[in-house]
Scaffold this motif. Structure first.
Motif, PDB file in Angstrom:
ATOM      1  N   LYS A 258       0.727  -1.494  -0.103  1.00  0.00           N
ATOM      2  CA  LYS A 258      -0.049   0.022  -0.143  1.00  0.00           C
ATOM      3  C   LYS A 258       0.839   1.021   0.058  1.00  0.00           C
ATOM      4  O   LYS A 258       0.362   2.467  -0.066  1.00  0.00           O
ATOM      5  N   GLN A 259       2.224   1.211  -0.018  1.00  0.00           N
ATOM      6  CA  GLN A 259       3.132   2.185   0.100  1.00  0.00           C
ATOM      7  C   GLN A 259       4.053   2.281  -1.003  1.00  0.00           C
ATOM      8  O   GLN A 259       5.171   1.825  -1.005  1.00  0.00           O
ATOM      9  N   PRO A 260       3.801   2.771  -2.178  1.00  0.00           N
ATOM     10  CA  PRO A 260       4.530   2.493  -3.300  1.00  0.00           C
ATOM     11  C   PRO A 260       5.953   3.073  -3.120  1.00  0.00           C
ATOM     12  O   PRO A 260       6.775   2.621  -3.747  1.00  0.00           O
ATOM     13  N   GLN A 261       6.111   4.249  -2.507  1.00  0.00           N
ATOM     14  CA  GLN A 261       7.514   4.734  -2.309  1.00  0.00           C
ATOM     15  C   GLN A 261       8.309   3.793  -1.513  1.00  0.00           C
ATOM     16  O   GLN A 261       9.615   3.472  -2.010  1.00  0.00           O
ATOM     17  N   ALA A 262       7.789   3.240  -0.549  1.00  0.00           N
ATOM     18  CA  ALA A 262       8.660   2.034   0.185  1.00  0.00           C
ATOM     19  C   ALA A 262       9.034   1.019  -0.544  1.00  0.00           C
ATOM     20  O   ALA A 262       9.993   0.379  -0.705  1.00  0.00           O
ATOM     21  N   VAL A 263       7.951   0.485  -1.463  1.00  0.00           N
ATOM     22  CA  VAL A 263       7.970  -0.796  -2.437  1.00  0.00           C
ATOM     23  C   VAL A 263       9.395  -0.382  -3.175  1.00  0.00           C
ATOM     24  O   VAL A 263      10.351  -1.365  -3.574  1.00  0.00           O
TER      25      VAL A 263
END
Lengths: 476, 239
Positions: A258-263
């Protein structure tokens, strides 16, 4: 071999891993009759090939033994055997009190509390002696057990635990274990394991030698033949909830997605494919890669063994047994990763004086059937690890590590107030783990359930061969 | 119990408030109780707990009777601390888990009060490893100190010796105190009828006879517990 220590006087399981003997059985014994039990001990070092199995020493000479046999004695065991009270008083408090009395320090609370332990650990005062058989073939375990229990007047079997080493040294959560042990001063190791850590003084693992804490020596119980070259073992039956662990990896991966930046930071270009190549149960997907990222961060090694300190983005087949690393500078291994919490090596910690002082020899073997993720069962059988944590001072090593580092996170202010996420007393409403990102920030994982619970154990003294002969010769 | 009864009842209720009765109880009744039911001193230090918040900012209240009970003995103690000031700071820095430590002379006792994080035995052991010589210098002035020095060679015995001189921390509620007492005696039954909590519980009186110096409570914090390193980190002092 060694100039400092006479290996023939040490029990073999202290410095050797018996890696070619994957079948292990623990016999939990009660002394039936003290005089007969003393004769049993004397017979175990008599050199005879029939009768009571012979204690395996650290010096195998020219031929490797077919099976190995070692013993540990609890305080109750030493007392029942007739050890003089002046000697008993010289043993450390934690050993005298026993593991169950130290539950709060060890995190044995809730489902791990000693009150919940099954037999024979529900009656700790009846546990006098823990004998361990190591064998290549399972039927050899029965042969040795039969010989050990032949004299029913000496010892009574109150329980057994049995384990089997999986291929590649894998353990139930899927990690490669048994990658390294401390190297000791004065003990030959042919430089097989360059591990980036100073050699540990012998006093880390044996009574009677210099310790890692400058100027400190642990008291050696007298007479000298009783204490010298002995050590202590925290034997633990650690149940592992593998289905729960795998389910948590799913949950954490879904949260991260749910957290694209973290991915983006956790899976740089190419990482997904490389991770998928090593761990391919679910194919190459961001979710399956993130599951492995979480598993790797909780432990400090990817499940294939690659240390995050050396390869934080992807597992590296060249590094699966790598041990030569440290946590100085900007290490990408999380502060809270299990291997870093339990052994911070030369990394910065609050208790600067304690660096390298709480090291332990670990000998573990899985018990119960391996978990099959592709065929989960309605009711999974019990499985876990039969662990031995060996050190010359349980209070200064095993308990200090458990209490302040694993359970409280005192060694780093960024950890304080959290427990070890992999092995600690997690609570879904309170536990957290900070997953570091490349940018230097962290993502806090929450809702970790308890994956490991203690189902038994005992503190045991591992006497030298000379001490076993001494105990066997007592006439009280 | 409060009574609305007659003159005799009021007399009986009034009696324990009199100085005469308190003195008579101290001299006759309490020794008689102590003779009938010997009480072991409860162990000192924080109550064992697994809760994170209970394991930071723990209190040590060490009372150590000086060998030389005179102004000379007290001056020796004062000098021993002053001469080791630099080592003490170095120890605080290397051990890293202490918020503060104070030395106080009360009567003919040298007292050390400190607030520390984590396990007590680890705290003392790390200090032995860092500044064992300071402990040796101070404990040399204390009754029975020679039994456990040098501390570097008597680590476990020294830690136990310190623990035995650390004050018992009387719980804030009388019921918790009674549970402590029962745990010490391995007694799992509930307290008997000597423990009317509206009166001075007999067990509390007897414990304070066996253990005359105690800490009342375990310190009252104005804010939740943080470790010394957390405080240093938040204040950007380095840790």
């Amino acid at each position: 071999m060694s100039a400092m220590v006479k290996l023939a006087d040490l029990q073999g399981n202290i410095l050797r891993g018996y890696t070619k003997k994957p079948h292990v059985r623990y016999l939990i014994l009660e002394v039936a009759n003290p005089a007969a039990a003393r004769r049993w001990l004397a017979a175990s070092t008599s050199g005879r090939s029939d009768g009571v199995p012979q204690i395996t020493s650290g010096d195998w000479g020219a031929s490797k033994p077919d099976t190995c046999f070692n013993i540990g004695l609890t305080y109750e065991g030493l007392r029942t055997l007739g050890t003089p009270s002046a000697s008993l008083e010289m043993f450390p408090n934690e050993f005298i009190e026993g593991m169950t009395a130290r539950a709060l320090k060890l995190g044995d609370v809730g489902p791990s509390a000693p009150e919940t332990w099954p037999a024979p650990f529900n009656e700790p005062k009846r546990i006098h002696l823990i004998a361990t058989i190591y064998a290549e073939q399972p039927e050899q375990l029965n042969d040795v057990q039969k010989r050990a229990l032949a004299d029913t007047s000496a010892v009574t079997l109150v329980g057994t635990r049995e384990g089997y080493s999986f291929p590649d040294d894998r353990v139930h959560f899927g990690y490669r274990d048994n990658i390294m042990q401390p190297r000791f001063e004065g003990v030959h190791d042919a430089d097989r394991y360059a591990d980036g850590q100073p050699k540990a003084p012998l006093g880390t693992v044996l009574l009677g030698y210099r310790t890692n804490l400058e100027g400190l020596r642990w008291r050696v119980p007298e007479p000298e033949e009783l204490g010298h070259n002995g050590t202590f073992n925290a034997f633990r039956v650690l149940k592992q909830d593998v289905a729960g662990f795998e389910a948590y990896l799913d949950q954490a991966a879904d949260e991260l997605l749910k957290q694209p930046q973290a991915v983006g930071e956790l899976l740089p270009p190419g990482a997904e494919a490389k991770i998928g190549k090593v761990f391919s149960i679910e194919g190459v997907t961001p979710r399956s890669a993130l599951r492995e990222v979480v598993a790797a961060n909780l432990c400090g090694r990817w499940r294939d063994g690659t240390p995050l300190a050396l390869s934080a983005d992807v597992p590296d087949p060249e590094l699966v047994k790598a041990a030569n690393f440290d946590y100085v500078g900007e290490s990408r291994c999380p502060f809270g990763a299990h291997i870093r919490r339990s052994n911070p090596r030369g990394g910065k910690i609050v208790q600067r004086v304690a660096n390298n002082s709480r090291r332990l020899v670990r000998r573990g073997v899985p018990y119960g059937p391996a978990y099959d993720r592709t065929q989960p069962r309605q009711l999974e059988p019990e499985r876990g690890l039969l662990g031995n944590f060996i050190g010359a001072n349980l209070g200064a090593q095993f308990e200090a590590m458990s209490c302040d580092w694993l359970n409280l996170g005192l060694q780093d202010p960024r950890l304080t107030g959290s427990n070890d996420a992999l092995t600690g007393a997690n609570g879904t409403d309170s536990s957290w783990f900070d997953l570091p990102l490349k940018s230097g920030s962290t993502i806090r994982l929450r809702g970790l359930p308890r994956f490991v619970s203690t189902q038994g154990g005992a503190y045991a003294f591992l006497p030298s061969l000379r001490a076993i002969r001494y105990l066997g010769s007592l006439t009280t | 119990m409060p009574s609305e009864g007659g003159l005799l009842d009021r007399f009986v209720d009034w009696l324990p408030t009199t100085l005469f009765f308190k003195r008579a109880a101290s001299w006759i009744l309490v020794p008689y109780w102590a003779h009938k039911t010997p009480v072991k001193p409860l162990p000192g230090g924080p109550h064992p707990s697994f809760e994170h918040g209970d394991n930071v900012q723990c209190m040590m209240n060490l009372i150590m009777p000086l060998k030389v009970k005179s102004p000379i003995g007290r001056a020796e103690a004062a000098l021993a601390i002053a001469q080791n000031k630099d080592a003490i700071y170095a120890g605080l820095n290397n051990v890293g888990t202490v918020h503060f430590a104070r030395f106080v002379i009360v009567g003919d006792n040298i007292c050390m009060f400190s607030v520390y994080d984590g396990d007590f035995t680890n705290y003392i052991r790390d200090f032995i490893a860092t500044i064992g010589s300071v402990f040796n210098a101070v404990v040399a002035l204390v009754e029975d100190g020679e039994d456990v020095t040098p501390c570097e060679k008597n680590v476990d015995a020294f830690i136990q010796w310190i623990h035995e001189r650390d004050l018992y921390q009387v719980p804030d509620t009388a019921t918790d105190f009674l549970r402590d007492q029962e745990a010490l005696n391995g007694d799992t039954a509930m307290s008997g009828n000597h423990d009317d909590l509206t009166l001075l519980p007999r067990k509390l009186v007897l414990q304070l006879r066996a253990n005359p110096n105690v800490s009342l409570g375990n310190g009252y914090r104005a804010y939740p517990g943080f470790s010394a390193a957390q405080v240093r980190e938040r204040l950007e002092l380095g840790w």
